[in-house]
Design a protein around this motif. Structure first.
Motif, PDB file in Angstrom:
ATOM      1  N   TRP A  41       0.815  -1.221   0.000  1.00 14.00           N
ATOM      2  CA  TRP A  41       0.000   0.000   0.000  1.00 14.00           C
ATOM      3  C   TRP A  41       0.841   1.261   0.000  1.00 14.00           C
ATOM      4  CZ3 TRP A  41      -3.986  -2.045  -1.773  1.00 14.00           C
ATOM      5  CH2 TRP A  41      -4.482  -3.265  -1.307  1.00 14.00           C
ATOM      6  N   ALA A  42       1.974   1.239   0.723  1.00 12.07           N
ATOM      7  CA  ALA A  42       2.818   2.438   0.766  1.00 12.07           C
ATOM      8  C   ALA A  42       3.278   2.809  -0.646  1.00 12.07           C
ATOM      9  CB  ALA A  42       4.026   2.189   1.668  1.00 12.07           C
ATOM     10  N   HIS A  43       3.584   1.798  -1.431  1.00 14.18           N
ATOM     11  CA  HIS A  43       4.072   2.065  -2.788  1.00 14.18           C
ATOM     12  C   HIS A  43       2.926   2.343  -3.750  1.00 14.18           C
ATOM     13  CE1 HIS A  43       8.346   1.359  -2.101  1.00 14.18           C
ATOM     14  NE2 HIS A  43       7.894   0.603  -1.104  1.00 14.18           N
ATOM     15  N   VAL A  45       0.407   4.176  -3.042  1.00 13.53           N
ATOM     16  CA  VAL A  45       0.185   5.622  -2.885  1.00 13.53           C
ATOM     17  C   VAL A  45       1.265   6.404  -3.648  1.00 13.53           C
ATOM     18  CG1 VAL A  45       0.202   7.501  -1.181  1.00 13.53           C
ATOM     19  CG2 VAL A  45      -1.015   5.376  -0.695  1.00 13.53           C
ATOM     20  N   ARG A  46       2.498   5.938  -3.564  1.00 16.49           N
ATOM     21  CA  ARG A  46       3.603   6.650  -4.227  1.00 16.49           C
ATOM     22  C   ARG A  46       3.433   6.636  -5.751  1.00 16.49           C
ATOM     23  NH1 ARG A  46       7.633   3.715  -0.008  1.00 16.49           N
ATOM     24  NH2 ARG A  46       7.196   5.123   1.707  1.00 16.49           N
ATOM     25  N   ALA A  48       0.548   6.331  -7.267  1.00 20.93           N
ATOM     26  CA  ALA A  48      -0.630   7.168  -7.553  1.00 20.93           C
ATOM     27  C   ALA A  48      -0.218   8.638  -7.618  1.00 20.93           C
ATOM     28  CB  ALA A  48      -1.685   6.953  -6.470  1.00 20.93           C
ATOM     29  N   ILE A  49       0.685   9.035  -6.718  1.00 18.68           N
ATOM     30  CA  ILE A  49       1.201  10.419  -6.755  1.00 18.68           C
ATOM     31  C   ILE A  49       1.897  10.663  -8.102  1.00 18.68           C
ATOM     32  CG2 ILE A  49       2.895  12.010  -5.745  1.00 18.68           C
ATOM     33  CD1 ILE A  49       2.353  10.531  -3.028  1.00 18.68           C
ATOM     34  N   LEU A  52      -0.662  10.956 -10.937  1.00 18.50           N
ATOM     35  CA  LEU A  52      -1.419  12.216 -10.896  1.00 18.50           C
ATOM     36  C   LEU A  52      -0.549  13.396 -11.329  1.00 18.50           C
ATOM     37  CD1 LEU A  52      -3.427  11.559  -7.621  1.00 18.50           C
ATOM     38  CD2 LEU A  52      -4.396  11.860  -9.911  1.00 18.50           C
ATOM     39  N   LEU A  97      10.353   8.723  -3.788  1.00 21.54           N
ATOM     40  CA  LEU A  97       9.521   8.532  -2.598  1.00 21.54           C
ATOM     41  C   LEU A  97       9.799   7.180  -1.916  1.00 21.54           C
ATOM     42  CD1 LEU A  97       6.121   9.959  -3.954  1.00 21.54           C
ATOM     43  CD2 LEU A  97       7.703  11.063  -2.364  1.00 21.54           C
TER      44      LEU A  97
END
Lengths: 500, 205
Positions: A41-43, A45-46, A48-49, A52, A97
């Protein structure tokens, strides 16, 4: 007089670059999906950043470009350069990140290395990275092999005028079909068919070698992507030394050799013309130089007595040499062992192989077999002219898709690119020596980066001076584009500054 | 520490051979010189009761010196054991991440470093955890013969180990989503929405 580009020119560049960047950003959906499957999950999110931010930049550029006019050659080269530079910077966001890099420059280095199918890396603690981060490394190298512009042409453009210049600007010039968008689609079709076949075989091998099913599938897919794109990234820090298998090495060689072949040659074979592989100047040139260089390296290693038997010697030499010659960068010896075991003769043979490289319009780098063949034939033609009667009109043929005559323009262009490559190799080597590295090691790493190969003898590391990292990143970029798009970009900036 | 142990070992040998004191000092000096010239030479002194512990960096830098010698090697078991008949292939990393990985919060300290190991398959079964993103693998010590280019295994550089011991068990690693990343996610989503709006407005009718 140098003409300053107009606002309209900038808007055209912004529109097309924005479209390519938005398409590039969507590629991050692949590691996002991987992260979701493996609960990283941590990655997730990274990535997804990263996605975007790519969309923000891509859509923002298209909005700024607005209803721009038609794409011309001078725009196309700038679009290619700008897209690659932006993709490199934005593709580095998830890397940065992740915490596996010492600096953002290291992340830039790795993304450029992936996109240019070089395979050198500064990522640290590779053996503890998540599957999603590894997936992103291989997506970069696989897409970079085909070209991010070729990818955009396949999915995002519909026969727009000037698209051929976009295609040519990325280092591929041959049209497989009259329509360049269809040519791009053929390149992807060939690559995806190979992806399915190659991955299946590698997964079967990995299972037979004792890997668990999930790891075997991931390793099979990733090694295929690294091999076919002649990229050289591997899932573990041991590279393909991890597998300790002759069968695995043979399959890898077949895949990266296929990746190093001209896509036009793939297409001709696909359509039934199998003799082309034996007649083409590129494959003939490759066979000749590979034989010579394997012989030289074998001679050097046989003298030093590193390998106690001939079979081991040939297996090691052939694998490293063909990996270098196809500019893949896979290795089955430790990087430093090239210095501490192999020695100068074998290292020089690999340097020679990396400088020459493989086929044009392929995923490979280097000067290319076509240019080597043309220059050699032009040289022989001139020698014949000197020895023959003055009134004789001498010609010499070569086969590249069809029979062609050696002419001055082709020979001059081939020689010009070759000299530029050699100059770049010399400059990068010089920078390495200035930074305190031994000449041979500086040359090995410099040539490896500039020819987009990825073999290393241990100089390239996160502890390397930042100047070296910057120069080698630039060399990878220049080598991938064979200078033209990069020079056009510099010219564009120059004309913005001093043009009227 | 290795240097001190080596000198002590050499003195012991000199005394047991009843050599004059000056000769003992001379031998110690020679041992120090040798240590400077060839890394690890003193640790490999013939007659050692236990094989010297050598790092992968030393083995790769001086493979010719260590070739065929008995050594001990310690590292984190990585990836998996690839079992092929009676033998298993292992990979042991002896870099700083073998003790604390980046997902656990280690600083970036360079590349992974390690060596390939061939062990009898039954010994590999002792290893319970292999290093990956979620796991710091078991810390394992193996003893055996170092081969700079083993003809039996295609010329690979490896340790042919006949003893294996778990020094420290592995550990499960969990990496949580950081608040920094959540903030960046919101920011980038806002930027992408604004760009989408601008793009939509700029499109022709």
């Amino acid at each position: 007089m140098i003409v300053r580009p107009s606002l309209q020119d900038h808007r055209i560049v912004a529109t097309y670059s924005g479209r390519i960047i938005a398409g590039f950003g969507l590629l991050m959906a692949i590691p996002i999906l991987t992260a979701a499957v493996f609960s990283e999950w941590a990655h997730l999110v990274r990535f997804a950043i990263g996605l975007l931010v790519c969309l923000a930049v891509g859509l923002g550029l298209q909005a700024a470009g607005g209803r721009s006019g038609g794409l011309r050659k001078r725009h196309a080269l700038i679009v290619v350069s700008v897209s690659w530079l932006l993709a490199t910077a934005l593709g580095a966001i998830p890397f940065w990140l992740s915490g596996h890099f010492g600096s953002f420059l290291d992340c830039i280095f790795d993304v450029m290395s992936g996109l240019t199918t070089t395979g050198l890396y500064l990522l640290q603690d590779l053996d503890h990275i998540p599957n999603s981060l590894n997936m992103w490394r291989f997506v970069l190298t696989f897409v970079g092999g085909q070209g991010i512009v070729v990818l955009a042409l396949t999915f995002l453009f519909r026969g727009t005028s000037g698209t051929f210049h976009l295609y040519a600007g990325e280092g591929k010039e041959e049209r497989l079909l009259p329509n360049v968008v269809n040519t791009a689609r053929i390149i992807w079709l060939v690559s995806l068919v190979w992806l399915v076949i190659g991955t299946t075989i590698l997964v079967a091998c990995a299972l037979a070698l004792g890997q668990e099913p999930v790891r075997a599938i991931l390793h099979g897919l990733w090694v295929f992507m690294g091999a076919f794109s002649t990229g050289g990234f591997a899932p573990q820090s041991y590279n393909t030394f991890w597998y300790h298998s002759l069968l695995f090495e043979i399959v890898c060689v077949m895949i990266f050799f296929a990746g190093s072949l001209n896509f036009a040659l793939h297409w001709l074979i696909w359509r039934g013309d199998r003799r082309e592989i034996l007649r083409n100047i590129e494959t003939r040139s490759f066979a000749l130089t590979l034989t010579v260089l394997v012989t030289v390296a074998s001679f050097g290693l046989a003298r030093s007595g590193v390998y106690p038997d001939q079979i081991s010697l040939f297996r090691k030499v052939f694998y490293q040499l063909i990996s270098g010659h196809t500019t893949t960068g896979f290795g089955t010896v430790a990087s430093r062992a090239l210095v501490t075991q192999w020695g100068p003769v074998a290292m020089l043979a690999i340097i020679g192989a990396m400088i020459i490289g493989a086929s044009s319009c392929s995923t490979a780098g280097g000067i290319k077999g076509f240019r080597m063949g043309v220059i050699t034939k032009a040289f022989l033609l001139n020698i014949k002219g000197l020895l023959g009667p003055e009134s004789a009109a001498l010609t010499m043929r070569y086969h590249h898709g069809r029979d062609r005559l050696i002419d001055d323009d082709t020979a001059r262009l081939a020689l010009m690119v070759t000299v530029t490559f050699l100059t770049m190799h010399a400059l990068v080597t010089f920078v390495g020596v200035l930074n305190g590295y031994p000449l041979l090691e500086a040359m090995f790493e410099g040539v490896s980066a500039a020819s987009n190969t990825g073999l290393s003898c241990g100089v390239i590391s996160p502890a390397m001076p930042w100047v070296m990292k910057l120069i080698l990143t630039g060399a990878m970029w220049l080598g991938r584009f064979e200078f033209f798009a990069a020079f056009a970009f510099v010219g564009w900036i120059w004309s913005v500054i001093i043009g009227r | 520490m290795r240097l001190t142990a080596s000198i002590a070992h050499f003195r012991l040998r000199a005394e047991s051979a009843r050599l004059p004191a000056r000769t003992g000092v001379y031998l110690c000096a020679m041992a120090l010189l040798g240590l400077l010239l060839v890394p690890g030479v003193a640790l490999a002194a013939p007659g050692s009761a236990t094989p010297p512990t050598v790092s992968s960096a030393r083995l790769i830098e001086t493979p010719g010196f260590w070739d065929g010698k008995d050594i001990t090697f310690t590292g984190e078991a990585i990836g998996e054991a690839m079992i092929r008949g009676d033998i298993a292939w292992l990979h042991l990393n002896d870099d700083p991440y073998a003790y604390r990985t980046i997902p656990e919060g280690s600083d970036t300290e360079g590349y992974n470093a390690g060596l390939a190991i061939v062990v009898p398959a039954h010994l590999a079964e002792r290893i319970g955890a292999y290093g990956s993103y979620r796991v710091r693998g078991d810390l394992v010590t193996v003893s055996g013969v170092f081969r700079a280019a083993d003809p039996a295994h295609g010329g690979d550089m490896l340790i042919q180990a006949d003893a294996l011991q778990i020094v420290a068990p592995g550990k499960i690693i969990t990496e949580k989503v950081s608040p920094r990343d959540i903030r960046l996610l919101w920011l980038s989503a806002a930027a992408a929405l604004m760009a989408l709006f601008a793009f939509w407005r700029s499109r022709p009718e």
